[in-house]
Motif scaffolding. Structure first.
Motif, PDB file in Angstrom:
ATOM      1  N   ARG A   1      19.842  90.558 111.770  1.00 12.42           N
ATOM      2  CA  ARG A   1      20.305  91.666 110.915  1.00 12.42           C
ATOM      3  C   ARG A   1      19.072  92.378 110.383  1.00 12.42           C
ATOM      4  O   ARG A   1      18.189  91.754 109.797  1.00 12.42           O
ATOM      5  N   PHE A   2      19.037  93.679 110.586  1.00 11.65           N
ATOM      6  CA  PHE A   2      17.888  94.472 110.153  1.00 11.65           C
ATOM      7  C   PHE A   2      18.132  95.079 108.778  1.00 11.65           C
ATOM      8  O   PHE A   2      19.273  95.228 108.339  1.00 11.65           O
ATOM      9  N   ALA A   3      17.065  95.446 108.103  1.00 11.77           N
ATOM     10  CA  ALA A   3      17.157  95.997 106.749  1.00 11.77           C
ATOM     11  C   ALA A   3      17.895  97.336 106.732  1.00 11.77           C
ATOM     12  O   ALA A   3      18.516  97.685 105.735  1.00 11.77           O
ATOM     13  N   ASN A   4      17.877  98.080 107.834  1.00 13.04           N
ATOM     14  CA  ASN A   4      18.555  99.374 107.864  1.00 13.04           C
ATOM     15  C   ASN A   4      20.036  99.255 108.232  1.00 13.04           C
ATOM     16  O   ASN A   4      20.708 100.252 108.432  1.00 13.04           O
ATOM     17  N   GLY A   5      20.554  98.024 108.343  1.00 12.87           N
ATOM     18  CA  GLY A   5      21.957  97.807 108.631  1.00 12.87           C
ATOM     19  C   GLY A   5      22.254  97.524 110.100  1.00 12.87           C
ATOM     20  O   GLY A   5      23.356  97.109 110.434  1.00 12.87           O
ATOM     21  N   GLY A   6      21.309  97.738 110.973  1.00  8.53           N
ATOM     22  CA  GLY A   6      21.512  97.456 112.393  1.00  8.53           C
ATOM     23  C   GLY A   6      21.482  95.969 112.669  1.00  8.53           C
ATOM     24  O   GLY A   6      21.144  95.157 111.808  1.00  8.53           O
ATOM     25  N   ARG A   7      21.880  95.598 113.894  1.00 10.01           N
ATOM     26  CA  ARG A   7      21.836  94.196 114.264  1.00 10.01           C
ATOM     27  C   ARG A   7      21.582  94.046 115.751  1.00 10.01           C
ATOM     28  O   ARG A   7      21.795  94.982 116.529  1.00 10.01           O
ATOM     29  N   GLN A   8      21.127  92.863 116.123  1.00 11.07           N
ATOM     30  CA  GLN A   8      20.868  92.536 117.521  1.00 11.07           C
ATOM     31  C   GLN A   8      21.359  91.111 117.757  1.00 11.07           C
ATOM     32  O   GLN A   8      20.938  90.190 117.077  1.00 11.07           O
TER      33      GLN A   8
ATOM     34  N   ARG B   1      10.567  96.465 113.793  1.00 12.62           N
ATOM     35  CA  ARG B   1      11.749  96.391 112.959  1.00 12.62           C
ATOM     36  C   ARG B   1      11.544  95.465 111.762  1.00 12.62           C
ATOM     37  O   ARG B   1      10.784  94.503 111.833  1.00 12.62           O
ATOM     38  N   ASP B   2      12.254  95.744 110.693  1.00 13.77           N
ATOM     39  CA  ASP B   2      12.239  94.916 109.494  1.00 13.77           C
ATOM     40  C   ASP B   2      13.488  94.033 109.516  1.00 13.77           C
ATOM     41  O   ASP B   2      14.602  94.528 109.406  1.00 13.77           O
ATOM     42  N   ILE B   3      13.311  92.726 109.656  1.00 16.74           N
ATOM     43  CA  ILE B   3      14.427  91.785 109.727  1.00 16.74           C
ATOM     44  C   ILE B   3      14.820  91.360 108.314  1.00 16.74           C
ATOM     45  O   ILE B   3      13.987  90.904 107.541  1.00 16.74           O
ATOM     46  N   ALA B   4      16.107  91.513 107.994  1.00 13.45           N
ATOM     47  CA  ALA B   4      16.608  91.098 106.688  1.00 13.45           C
ATOM     48  C   ALA B   4      17.103  89.655 106.720  1.00 13.45           C
ATOM     49  O   ALA B   4      16.873  88.894 105.781  1.00 13.45           O
ATOM     50  N   SER B   5      17.792  89.251 107.809  1.00 13.23           N
ATOM     51  CA  SER B   5      18.296  87.886 107.911  1.00 13.23           C
ATOM     52  C   SER B   5      18.556  87.534 109.370  1.00 13.23           C
ATOM     53  O   SER B   5      18.654  88.407 110.234  1.00 13.23           O
TER      54      SER B   5
END
Length: 135
Positions: free
Chosen positions: A78-85, A109-113
């Motif tokens: 989950r990325f900080a901008n709301g995207g995911r992979q 990319r900035d990974i949030a979790s």
């Protein structure tokens, strides 16, 4: 008698200090340009989420298992901008091994979790410790 006890304890402490650096180097937080950004002890449930603090930019990510083996089915980034992979691994990670390096879509990319989907290989007293590494 007291003198021998002190010498014996000093010798044991010296032996322990001599052995510790070799074991500590095995699990450095920064090995081969990989930085450990999050760790968690997984408890045998089906999923766990590891929140990654801070604002850093990464190109690649990998997941490592410590203490006990783990059957990692997939992990979602989950990325900080709301995207995911989503990354399907279907790998058995033995204690001390990591997944392949996964390139992140986009530039840096900035990974949030990271959300893990897994199952333990064997139910035992040692629960796996999972660490997330980036570079």
């Amino acid at each position: 008698m007291t003198h021998r006890l002190i010498l014996g304890l000093a010798g044991a402490a010296a032996a322990l200090v001599a052995v510790t650096p070799a074991a500590a180097q095995q699990w450095r937080w920064n090995e081969g340009n990989w930085r450990t950004v999050g760790t968690a002890r997984v408890d045998g449930r089906d999923t766990d989420t590891i929140a990654l603090p801070g604002f850093t930019r990464q190109r690649e990510v990998r997941v490592c298992a410590l203490n006990a083996p783990l059957r990692l089915r997939a992990f979602d980034i989950r990325f900080a901008n709301g995207g995911r992979q989503d990354v399907n691994t279907r790998a058995v990670l033995n204690a001390g091994t990591c997944t392949r390096a996964v390139n992140l879509r986009g530039n840096r990319r900035d990974i949030a979790s990271v959300r893990l989907r897994y199952e333990p290989v064997a139910y035992r007293a040692n629960r796996p410790v999972v660490r997330v590494q980036v570079r």
